[in-house]
Write an enzyme that holds these catalytic residues in place. Structure first.
Site, mmCIF file in Angstrom:
data_model
loop_
_atom_site.group_PDB
_atom_site.id
_atom_site.type_symbol
_atom_site.label_atom_id
_atom_site.label_comp_id
_atom_site.label_asym_id
_atom_site.label_seq_id
_atom_site.Cartn_x
_atom_site.Cartn_y
_atom_site.Cartn_z
ATOM 1 N N CYS A 24 0.833 -1.201 0.000
ATOM 2 C CA CYS A 24 0.000 0.000 0.000
ATOM 3 C C CYS A 24 0.865 1.246 0.000
ATOM 4 O O CYS A 24 2.076 1.168 0.096
ATOM 5 C CB CYS A 24 -0.876 0.010 1.247
ATOM 6 S SG CYS A 24 0.129 0.027 2.738
ATOM 7 N N CYS A 27 3.173 1.636 2.975
ATOM 8 C CA CYS A 27 4.424 0.886 2.902
ATOM 9 C C CYS A 27 5.446 1.689 2.094
ATOM 10 O O CYS A 27 6.609 1.817 2.458
ATOM 11 C CB CYS A 27 4.234 -0.447 2.186
ATOM 12 S SG CYS A 27 2.778 -1.347 2.642
ATOM 13 N N ASP A 472 37.414 -40.629 -6.316
ATOM 14 C CA ASP A 472 36.780 -41.245 -5.167
ATOM 15 C C ASP A 472 35.861 -42.331 -5.736
ATOM 16 O O ASP A 472 35.398 -42.216 -6.862
ATOM 17 C CB ASP A 472 35.957 -40.193 -4.409
ATOM 18 C CG ASP A 472 35.197 -40.821 -3.265
ATOM 19 O OD1 ASP A 472 35.848 -41.478 -2.439
ATOM 20 O OD2 ASP A 472 33.971 -40.674 -3.215
ATOM 21 N N ASP A 671 32.794 -35.998 -4.406
ATOM 22 C CA ASP A 671 31.626 -35.140 -4.196
ATOM 23 C C ASP A 671 32.064 -33.996 -3.300
ATOM 24 O O ASP A 671 33.016 -34.100 -2.539
ATOM 25 C CB ASP A 671 30.425 -35.928 -3.652
ATOM 26 C CG ASP A 671 30.605 -36.364 -2.218
ATOM 27 O OD1 ASP A 671 31.150 -35.564 -1.426
ATOM 28 O OD2 ASP A 671 30.221 -37.486 -1.875
ATOM 29 N N ASP A 675 34.171 -35.275 0.465
ATOM 30 C CA ASP A 675 35.559 -35.303 0.049
ATOM 31 C C ASP A 675 36.220 -33.938 0.136
ATOM 32 O O ASP A 675 37.322 -33.752 -0.375
ATOM 33 C CB ASP A 675 35.646 -35.819 -1.394
ATOM 34 C CG ASP A 675 35.065 -37.210 -1.528
ATOM 35 O OD1 ASP A 675 35.198 -37.970 -0.557
ATOM 36 O OD2 ASP A 675 34.491 -37.521 -2.583
#
Lengths: 784, 125
Positions: A24, A27, A472, A671, A675
């Site tokens: 509004c 605000c 890995d 990952d 890791d």
């Protein structure tokens, strides 16, 4: 900051900030008041309709971050506009386009005037009152060739008084210098006031000296006659040099823009609106208004506007623009989707999970921007040379002039000046400055289009030097999900599997999931079968009654305890155990009926990639926390000979360290989460992006694809980029090292060759364009 | 060599010495900047026009520095700023101010244009 832009008329800087949550006029007033009261703000205007605050502020007193904080303190939400979405980039692009066309216009007009000047000076060369002719060897030669035809076509020109012609040339040259070449002189002068010198200094001094000499020869030829010097003029040369340098600058500007094209294209993938369901109505809203938790509707063929999770609907999503994977990925409820990818089939309802700057696309764009802005260590050499380049060239030019004056023989003031101007014009610091950054920019764009995000010039350089690749095992070489790789079933296969799956469907155990997935018609079982008395025995298995049948699924010891004879499977089991598969048995009504071999499966192309890496001379090692037998089985399948098994997470760091101590430069692929320490320890850490996690802290390279092709692509790209950088630096360096002495006249005593300043300017324009073009070749580089 | 030749040689040497001193010599003492209030950001504004003015700025080591480049030209030579020590490479819009923030660690941190031709430094002391 990225969101700032200068404005004329208003002091300070202007920024447009998004403001969320205003409903509004009150605000609006609230936010406006907060901004106006904030220190350093000259003017603030808040627009309720566009949800934007336009703030004029003094950047010395405040910053966009503080303005955002001031708005957020009011309870409304703002953020600093993120790169890629801000109009700043568009503005910069428009400015660059304008500059390019202005440069091109100036270059073309100057070239035409240069041609005019050459024709006009024809009669002067053929022995006018001044006996003047061009001292530029190239022009002198051209004129000798062109003289007879022009004399035939336009005899009137030769009847004009030479003094008049000289003044026409003087006027034309002055115009070109003042209009097209003005910025060279203005910038050189500003630099001089700050005691700095750049390319403009060289061009300004080079053309300025030639011009002043010509003016003196035009206005006071008698001065030259009394000193025994020829009153030569260089007007055409000055015009053509300016034209060629401008042409080179224009081409360079265009090529430089192309180096960041991939990034701009990526930023443009973000759709501007989204269809959101609010109050049971589907409405189109601006992307900035989508909130986390909103239900977003995506129709077939549409671009998915935000990152989210599918709540209903199935579809095939084309993620190639972000991951480089060309085959659309099947998506079902609970799967994640990424904003900017295309829903190629099926309607989807998506719950928005991350928006704005935290979205995957925005983070990729930011990552790329950072990468493109980063320095590569190889550049340090170029920087050291650049820092002293212009003063060094000026010194050489002075020495050249003096030597030509002093050395007895055919030397004259005119030749001395020609050589000096050629030295100043041919020297090209730009090629050296562009050699490395343009390669980094193009390479990071090329990588992103293949789903390989490299965090900058330094990682690229380190990656190119890697000689050992460590994978890995779980989740990297393998899918990270156990699956049934073999099964032996007695009796009615369908009924047996159906009963077993009914039990396993009630378990969360990864092995149970593998068995459920193995059964082809898994979906209907829970409804079809009645399951009672379910007992889960941790680490051993499950017991239950299904439709009145007693079903046991579990380890061999569990069956043994229940006095069930599994000897029918003995041969199969020992074969599986030898392969390090996990074995699960099932019995129905006291009779062993099925055996499953479960293993984590290799990613589809793991073996091919490993082979390919080996062919490229890389040592491939697998690292795993698993038992030696399991690890070796996977390694064998992937074609890896070297396995380091049974390592704890911190053991991975030590394993990498010991490889490095052996003199190896190690790339670790894992990952981003588990890791992380090993990725950080390695010379280069490469993280497989799991879903939406793209910017793993510890990794210098993020692989967006779900297969391992990115590992090879990243290494190939890095090697090619390194090669390009070296070519560029070599070319830029050798160009100057060879070109400058030739311009100075080292070939004159032996061969009588004196470089034309016009040729020098063409060479200079060509050298920086060629460096950028060489970098641009990376755009189309094959990465396989 | 004639006396004229000697004169030319001497002038050339003198000119070369001057050029190198002029462009590479020290460009005056560092400007010292401090925070307006203890603990607040140290504001440094550097004018970008044919070079950096001031070109060397001293700030308290460990302080948060907001370095604002006020670029008053469109010479492409200065359209980027690079501070290798802080991993910064950023475009500077023409005729506008661009701010960077970083924490000044002790020591000399060189900054330069994108091609390494124009130079300046922030000294954390």
């Amino acid at each position: 900051m990225s969101g700032t832009a200068g404005t004329s008329g208003t002091p300070g800087t202007k920024i447009v900030l998004p403001v969320e949550g205003m409903t509004c006029a009150a605000c609006q007033a609230n936010v406006q008041h907060a901004l106006t009261a904030a220190p350093g703000v000259a003017k603030a205007a808040v627009n309720l309709m566009t949800h934007e605050a336009t703030v004029h502020y003094d950047p010395a007193a405040t910053s966009p971050e503080r303005l955002v904080a001031a708005i957020n303190d009011t309870g409304y939400v703002s953020h600093v506009p993120t790169a890629g979405t801000a109009s700043d980039d568009d503005e910069r692009e428009r400015t660059q386009a304008r500059e390019y066309s202005a440069l091109l216009t100036k270059a073309v007009v100057s070239l035409l005037l240069g041609a005019f000047a050459m024709i006009t000076s024809m009669p002067l060369m053929s022995g006018g009152a001044h006996g003047a002719h061009s001292s530029d060897p190239l022009i002198a030669w051209t004129m000798r060739v062109l003289d007879p035809p022009i004399r035939r076509v336009w005899p009137a020109l030769y009847a004009v008084d030479p003094t008049t012609l000289l003044f026409v040339l003087l006027a034309t040259t002055t115009f070109v210098m003042a209009w097209a070449g003005r910025h060279f002189y203005v910038r050189a002068w500003k630099g001089l006031r700050h005691r700095t010198a750049d390319m403009n200094t060289l061009i300004a001094i080079g053309t300025g000296a030639a011009y002043l000499y010509s003016v003196a020869a035009t206005l006071a030829p008698e001065l030259f006659a009394t000193n025994g010097a020829r009153a030569d003029v260089y007007y055409e040369a000055v015009i053509i040099i300016i034209a060629l340098v401008l042409l080179g600058n224009a081409m360079e500007a265009r090529a430089k823009r192309n180096t960041t094209r991939a990034l701009r294209q990526l930023a443009k993938l973000q759709p501007s609106t989204a269809r959101v369901r609010r109050d049971n109505q589907d409405i189109d809203v601006a992307i900035a208004e989508v909130r986390t938790g909103d239900l977003v509707i995506v129709r077939p063929g549409e671009r998915i506007p935000v990152d989210g999770v599918i709540r209903s609907g199935r579809g095939a999503v084309d993620e190639s623009m972000l991951t480089g994977e060309s085959i659309p990925v099947e998506k079902a409820p609970a799967d994640r989707v990424i904003g900017a990818t295309i829903n190629s089939a099926g309607s989807l309802e998506i719950e928005a999970t991350s928006i704005g700057a935290s979205s995957v696309l925005a983070r990729i764009v930011q990552l790329m921007k950072d990468a493109q802005g980063s320095q590569a260590p190889i550049q340090r050499l170029a920087d050291r040379i650049s820092a002293i380049f212009v003063p060094a060239v000026l010194s050489i030019a002075i020495a050249t002039f003096a030597l030509w004056m002093i050395v007895p023989g055919e030397s004259s003031f005119a030749s001395a000046l020609t050589a000096m101007v050629a030295v100043l014009i041919i020297a090209c610091p730009c090629a050296m400055g562009l050699a490395v950054p343009t390669a980094v920019m193009v390479a990071s764009g090329r990588g992103a289009s293949a789903g390989v995000l490299i965090k900058g010039g330094e990682p690229l350089e380190r990656l190119a030097g890697v000689d050992t690749v460590v994978f890995d095992k779980t989740g990297t070489l393998t899918e990270g999900r156990p699956a049934v790789v073999d099964a032996q079933i007695l009796g009615d296969r369908d009924r047996t599997l159906s009963l077993i799956a009914a039990v396993e469907a009630r378990s969360e155990h990864p092995l149970a999931k593998a068995i459920v997935t193995y059964h082809p018609a898994e979906a209907g079982h829970r409804a079809v079968h009645r399951v009672d008395n379910l007992t889960a025995l941790a680490g051993r298995g499950v017991l239950a009654t299904v439709d009145g049948h007693h079903v046991i699924v579990g380890t061999q010891p569990l069956l043994d305890e229940s006095k069930i004879d599994s000897s029918a499977f003995a041969g199969t089991l020992s074969a599986w155990t030898a392969k390090a598969h996990t074995v699960v048995l099932a019995a129905i009504d006291g009779k062993a009926v099925a055996a499953f071999a479960i293993a984590d499966t290799l990613r589809p192309n793991a073996k091919i990639i490993v082979e390919s890496l080996k062919r490229r001379g890389l040592r491939v090692v697998m690292l795993s926390g698993d038992r030696k037998a399991t690890a070796e089985a996977i390694a064998h399948q992937a074609g890896i000979d070297e396995v380091i098994a049974e390592v704890l997470p911190d053991g991975k760091v030590n394993a990498i360290k010991s490889l490095q101590q052996g003199g190896h430069r190690v790339a670790m692929i894992g990952d981003g989460l588990n890791d992380a320490p090993a990725l950080a320890q390695a010379d280069i850490g490469m993280a497989m992006a799991s879903g939406t996690d793209i910017a793993a802290e510890a990794a210098s390279v993020t692989l967006m694809r779900s297969d391992l092709a990115g590992v090879e692509q990243a290494i190939v790209l890095a090697r090619k980029t390194m090669q390009t950088m070296k070519q560029n630096l070599f070319w830029a360096f050798v160009y100057n090292v060879v070109g400058i002495p030739i311009a100075a006249g080292v070939l004159y005593p032996a061969f009588g060759i004196l470089l034309s300043p016009i040729l020098a300017s063409a060479a200079m324009a060509f050298s920086s364009v060629s460096v950028v073009s060489n970098s641009l070749r990376l755009r189309g580089a094959s990465l396989s | 060599m004639t006396p004229l030749d000697w004169a030319i040689a001497a002038s050339a040497i003198a000119l070369i010495a001057f050029v190198n001193w002029f462009f590479l010599g020290s460009k005056g003492p560092a400007v010292v900047a401090a925070a307006a209030a203890p603990g607040s950001v140290v504001d440094v504004i550097v004018l970008v026009e044919g070079g950096y003015t001031p070109s060397t700025v001293e700030v308290p080591a460990g302080s948060r520095v907001r370095l604002t480049f006020d670029r008053r030209e469109d010479n492409p030579c200065s359209d980027e700023i690079v501070i290798p020590d802080f991993g910064i490479r950023k475009p500077l819009a023409a005729h506008a101010r661009t701010s960077l923030e970083f924490t000044a660690t002790p020591g000399r941190h060189e900054f330069s244009c994108g091609m390494g031709m124009l130079h300046g430094a922030i000294i954390g002391k």
